[in-house]
Motif scaffolding. Structure first.
Motif, PDB file in Angstrom:
ATOM      1  N   UNK A 108      51.005  41.948 125.824  1.00 47.33           N
ATOM      2  CA  UNK A 108      50.138  40.838 125.416  1.00 47.33           C
ATOM      3  C   UNK A 108      48.922  41.313 124.633  1.00 47.33           C
ATOM      4  N   UNK A 109      48.453  42.522 124.906  1.00 49.06           N
ATOM      5  CA  UNK A 109      47.315  43.059 124.167  1.00 49.06           C
ATOM      6  C   UNK A 109      47.841  43.740 122.910  1.00 49.06           C
ATOM      7  N   UNK A 110      47.828  43.022 121.808  1.00 53.30           N
ATOM      8  CA  UNK A 110      48.367  43.526 120.554  1.00 53.30           C
ATOM      9  C   UNK A 110      47.764  44.840 120.099  1.00 53.30           C
ATOM     10  N   UNK A 111      46.568  45.172 120.601  1.00 50.06           N
ATOM     11  CA  UNK A 111      45.951  46.432 120.208  1.00 50.06           C
ATOM     12  C   UNK A 111      46.760  47.639 120.681  1.00 50.06           C
ATOM     13  N   UNK A 112      47.700  47.414 121.606  1.00 55.77           N
ATOM     14  CA  UNK A 112      48.586  48.492 122.069  1.00 55.77           C
ATOM     15  C   UNK A 112      49.751  48.744 121.116  1.00 55.77           C
ATOM     16  N   UNK A 113      49.939  47.905 120.116  1.00 54.00           N
ATOM     17  CA  UNK A 113      51.109  48.044 119.232  1.00 54.00           C
ATOM     18  C   UNK A 113      51.227  49.423 118.588  1.00 54.00           C
ATOM     19  N   UNK A 114      50.102  50.015 118.227  1.00 49.34           N
ATOM     20  CA  UNK A 114      50.178  51.331 117.571  1.00 49.34           C
ATOM     21  C   UNK A 114      50.686  52.411 118.518  1.00 49.34           C
ATOM     22  N   UNK A 115      50.625  52.176 119.821  1.00 53.14           N
ATOM     23  CA  UNK A 115      51.084  53.164 120.803  1.00 53.14           C
ATOM     24  C   UNK A 115      52.602  53.221 120.918  1.00 53.14           C
ATOM     25  N   UNK A 116      53.281  52.132 120.521  1.00 52.08           N
ATOM     26  CA  UNK A 116      54.739  52.123 120.732  1.00 52.08           C
ATOM     27  C   UNK A 116      55.550  51.596 119.559  1.00 52.08           C
ATOM     28  N   UNK A 117      54.931  50.931 118.608  1.00 56.95           N
ATOM     29  CA  UNK A 117      55.684  50.384 117.475  1.00 56.95           C
ATOM     30  C   UNK A 117      55.463  51.238 116.230  1.00 56.95           C
ATOM     31  N   UNK A 118      56.493  51.969 115.855  1.00 63.69           N
ATOM     32  CA  UNK A 118      56.437  52.766 114.638  1.00 63.69           C
ATOM     33  C   UNK A 118      56.262  51.812 113.464  1.00 63.69           C
ATOM     34  N   UNK A 119      55.445  52.188 112.527  1.00 63.37           N
ATOM     35  CA  UNK A 119      55.259  51.345 111.355  1.00 63.37           C
ATOM     36  C   UNK A 119      54.030  50.459 111.417  1.00 63.37           C
ATOM     37  N   UNK A 120      53.361  50.394 112.566  1.00 66.82           N
ATOM     38  CA  UNK A 120      52.107  49.650 112.649  1.00 66.82           C
ATOM     39  C   UNK A 120      50.993  50.613 112.257  1.00 66.82           C
ATOM     40  N   UNK A 121      50.399  50.368 111.092  1.00 70.88           N
ATOM     41  CA  UNK A 121      49.337  51.250 110.604  1.00 70.88           C
ATOM     42  C   UNK A 121      48.003  50.928 111.266  1.00 70.88           C
ATOM     43  N   UNK A 122      47.726  49.634 111.409  1.00 71.88           N
ATOM     44  CA  UNK A 122      46.471  49.227 112.035  1.00 71.88           C
ATOM     45  C   UNK A 122      46.629  47.814 112.580  1.00 71.88           C
ATOM     46  N   UNK A 180      47.428  42.569 111.345  1.00 76.11           N
ATOM     47  CA  UNK A 180      48.226  43.784 111.487  1.00 76.11           C
ATOM     48  C   UNK A 180      48.682  44.265 110.112  1.00 76.11           C
ATOM     49  N   UNK A 181      48.562  45.564 109.870  1.00 78.81           N
ATOM     50  CA  UNK A 181      49.078  46.167 108.646  1.00 78.81           C
ATOM     51  C   UNK A 181      50.268  47.039 109.018  1.00 78.81           C
ATOM     52  N   UNK A 182      51.396  46.771 108.373  1.00 80.43           N
ATOM     53  CA  UNK A 182      52.642  47.480 108.635  1.00 80.43           C
ATOM     54  C   UNK A 182      52.984  48.382 107.459  1.00 80.43           C
ATOM     55  N   UNK A 183      53.868  49.332 107.688  1.00 82.51           N
ATOM     56  CA  UNK A 183      54.381  50.156 106.607  1.00 82.51           C
ATOM     57  C   UNK A 183      55.564  49.407 106.001  1.00 82.51           C
ATOM     58  N   UNK A 184      55.420  49.012 104.756  1.00 80.84           N
ATOM     59  CA  UNK A 184      56.459  48.251 104.074  1.00 80.84           C
ATOM     60  C   UNK A 184      57.363  49.155 103.249  1.00 80.84           C
TER      61      UNK A 184
END
Length: 144
Positions: free
Chosen positions: A22-36, A53-57
């Motif tokens: 639920x805390x989206x700030x954790x996305x960089x810890x487990x989702x590859x491709x999340x830059x910020x 959210x900025x992803x690697x496109x």
């Protein structure tokens, strides 16, 4: 409609898994491709919260992937809709207590505009890669 889905069991209580997701700030810890990622509006993990959210496109270029939480039922369900970027899927994390851990089902659906339907297989492959990252979520949470 493009669709992807994956299920995994994580050896952690449902509430702990839910709180982490639920805390989206954790996305960089487990989702590859999340830059910020940052909380743009609302309260973390609550219905209506918007994360920027900025992803690697394609070709490594930055791609907007902002999303809004649409449903938040602690330890049970977390749903969102992507509100920025070329493909705007909806997603759902469904959690269930397994007695010794938590079953997590992650599904993504994208209804593509007529002109983008030629990209359906590419979008589906990208979404399949995204839901497959549940394995990384398991590693991160069980390694705590």
């Amino acid at each position: 409609m493009a669709h992807a889905e994956n299920t995994i069991t994580i050896n952690r209580p449902a509430r702990e898994v839910y709180d982490f997701l639920a805390d989206g700030l954790n996305n960089t810890a487990w989702r590859q491709g999340v830059q910020s990622i940052s909380l743009k509006e609302g309260k973390p993990g609550e219905r209506g919260a918007v994360y920027s959210q900025t992803l690697t496109g394609p070709r490594g270029r930055p791609l907007a992937g902002d999303y809004r939480i649409t449903q938040a039922e602690p330890a049970r369900l977390l749903a969102f809709e992507v509100i920025a970027g070329p493909a705007r899927p909806t997603g759902t994390y469904t959690l269930a207590d397994t007695g010794g851990g938590t079953s997590v089902n992650f599904s993504l659906d994208a209804r593509l505009p007529v002109l983008m339907r030629v990209l359906d297989s590419l979008v589906t492959r990208t979404m399949e890669s995204e839901v497959a990252q549940l394995a990384r979520l398991k590693q991160v949470l069980e390694g705590r």
